[in-house]
Design a protein around this motif. Sequence first.
Motif, PDB file in Angstrom:
ATOM      1  N   ILE A  40      70.285  52.102  51.702  1.00 23.80           N
ATOM      2  CA  ILE A  40      70.191  52.503  50.296  1.00 23.80           C
ATOM      3  C   ILE A  40      71.565  52.433  49.636  1.00 23.80           C
ATOM      4  N   ASP A  41      72.598  52.833  50.370  1.00 28.12           N
ATOM      5  CA  ASP A  41      73.954  52.828  49.824  1.00 28.12           C
ATOM      6  C   ASP A  41      74.449  51.417  49.549  1.00 28.12           C
ATOM      7  N   ARG A  42      73.924  50.427  50.267  1.00 28.86           N
ATOM      8  CA  ARG A  42      74.357  49.042  50.100  1.00 28.86           C
ATOM      9  C   ARG A  42      73.609  48.317  48.979  1.00 28.86           C
ATOM     10  N   ALA A  43      72.491  48.847  48.531  1.00 30.35           N
ATOM     11  CA  ALA A  43      71.603  48.132  47.605  1.00 30.35           C
ATOM     12  C   ALA A  43      72.302  47.768  46.302  1.00 30.35           C
ATOM     13  N   THR A  44      72.080  46.522  45.843  1.00 26.39           N
ATOM     14  CA  THR A  44      72.609  46.072  44.555  1.00 26.39           C
ATOM     15  C   THR A  44      71.524  45.507  43.651  1.00 26.39           C
ATOM     16  N   SER A  45      70.362  45.179  44.209  1.00 24.29           N
ATOM     17  CA  SER A  45      69.308  44.542  43.416  1.00 24.29           C
ATOM     18  C   SER A  45      68.041  45.392  43.345  1.00 24.29           C
ATOM     19  N   HIS A  46      67.388  45.616  44.502  1.00 25.89           N
ATOM     20  CA  HIS A  46      66.120  46.354  44.478  1.00 25.89           C
ATOM     21  C   HIS A  46      65.871  47.074  45.794  1.00 25.89           C
ATOM     22  N   ILE A  47      65.127  48.163  45.691  1.00 24.98           N
ATOM     23  CA  ILE A  47      64.688  48.957  46.832  1.00 24.98           C
ATOM     24  C   ILE A  47      63.199  49.194  46.671  1.00 24.98           C
ATOM     25  N   TYR A  48      62.399  48.720  47.631  1.00 23.87           N
ATOM     26  CA  TYR A  48      60.951  48.936  47.611  1.00 23.87           C
ATOM     27  C   TYR A  48      60.578  49.755  48.846  1.00 23.87           C
ATOM     28  N   ILE A  49      60.085  50.945  48.622  1.00 24.78           N
ATOM     29  CA  ILE A  49      59.728  51.856  49.718  1.00 24.78           C
ATOM     30  C   ILE A  49      58.242  52.174  49.637  1.00 24.78           C
ATOM     31  N   THR A  50      57.553  52.098  50.770  1.00 20.96           N
ATOM     32  CA  THR A  50      56.156  52.523  50.870  1.00 20.96           C
ATOM     33  C   THR A  50      56.071  53.643  51.886  1.00 20.96           C
ATOM     34  N   GLN A  51      55.495  54.768  51.473  1.00 19.86           N
ATOM     35  CA  GLN A  51      55.442  55.947  52.338  1.00 19.86           C
ATOM     36  C   GLN A  51      54.106  56.673  52.182  1.00 19.86           C
ATOM     37  N   ALA A  52      53.612  57.192  53.298  1.00 21.26           N
ATOM     38  CA  ALA A  52      52.411  58.027  53.247  1.00 21.26           C
ATOM     39  C   ALA A  52      52.753  59.416  52.726  1.00 21.26           C
ATOM     40  N   TYR A  53      53.856  59.970  53.227  1.00 22.14           N
ATOM     41  CA  TYR A  53      54.292  61.329  52.858  1.00 22.14           C
ATOM     42  C   TYR A  53      55.781  61.242  52.520  1.00 22.14           C
TER      43      TYR A  53
END
Length: 426
Positions: free
Chosen positions: A270-283
């Motif tokens: 997450i700290d390295r991200a420069t474009s996009h972060i897509y997270i899928t989580q149940a909880y």
Amino acid sequence: MPARRRNSTIPVSVQVDWRRVRRFVGRAAALAAAVPLTAGAAVMITDKVRGQRHPLNATFPTARPSTTEVDETRATVYTFGADLYEDMLAAIDGAQHTVFLESYIWKADETGERFKQAVADAAARGVDVYVIYDGFANLVVPPAFYVFPPQVRVLRFPAFRAGLLTLRIRNSGRDHRKILVVDDEIAFVGGYNIGALYATQWRDTHLRLEGPAAWELRNAFVDFWNRWRNPQLPVLQDVGAEHWQPSLRAARNAPSDLVFPIRGIYLDAIDRATSHIYITQAYFIPDRDILNGLLAAAARGVDVRVLVPERSNHSLADWLARGRYTKLLRGGVRIMLYQGAMVHAKTATIDGRWSTVGTANIDRLSLTGNYEINLEIVDPGLAAELEDVFRMDESNARELTYQEWQGRSRLNKIAERVLEPLEPLL
């Protein structure tokens, strides 16, 4: 003149009855605990009734298994349980030397029976078969189901551990992992448990590895087996790795040993991200550091999206997750609510390069309490596959806006506050 004696007696008017104070404090503490516990029970009962009237059984989009090459290992992504189970069973049926099977939940239904028969048949033809299942997660399963032929070595992770009574999460967490390794060459890991419900009614994600990286999951199984086996079970050989593959590694949480790398790989990526972060989580109940990391990423212009079920199979987790929504939405994080069915995947992909697939939820229980395993993959091909999966899931989700969230009822806002003390349980 004789010295005057100081009267050390406390005047009656200011004497303290410590017994009454202790009783008062005890009752206040009991009341403070009872309020969120009662509210939590009421929420779960209400949502259970609602779930019976409106079950999570709607159809949802899926994709055929897709394969990409990652550093001499073929990696296949599964988004539909029926496809996954057929390939897992085919791998067990084709086993020649060893089968290592570990599952958090293993239902005693038609699907569970197929897996039980498959490992029994493998053992009967001379394959060395080792099985691990979690005792607590399967308390509702008839004990007779877990009676295997003597050739199958079975490790039941204890249902009740010492830390349960004192709420010491690292000494009471579960074996939440889902692993299958066949002949040290084919390995599976992801969010799918074993059961008919998961075959067709839950949207989950699993990964199959064929090649040198299968060692990552073999090694994880062997280490756990040797750590928790009883004296009647054999020690499994630790063979070491012939190939080093830094682009595909397993991160394994071992709470009893204070080892929590999965949280670390999330924070670093997450700290390295420069474009996009897509997270899928149940909880999705991120701790302060992960929450702040996502907010910082959004603040520097990263497209941060979190996809979660609008209504999951654990209503209390849903309510606790909502306690984060105000900060996330106000900070520019987009929340996508999956519709009509349970999404149980535990995946993320960042900047088209970094991805993770595994068993850990982003909550306190998974990141600091349970035994978990996530693969960390740095590869643009697999990242592209998982981005396609994310977009597919978005087609069955609606976006929760900050304006809509602010307009929720006052009763809901009060419930979120009242339930907040229960967060350490999840």
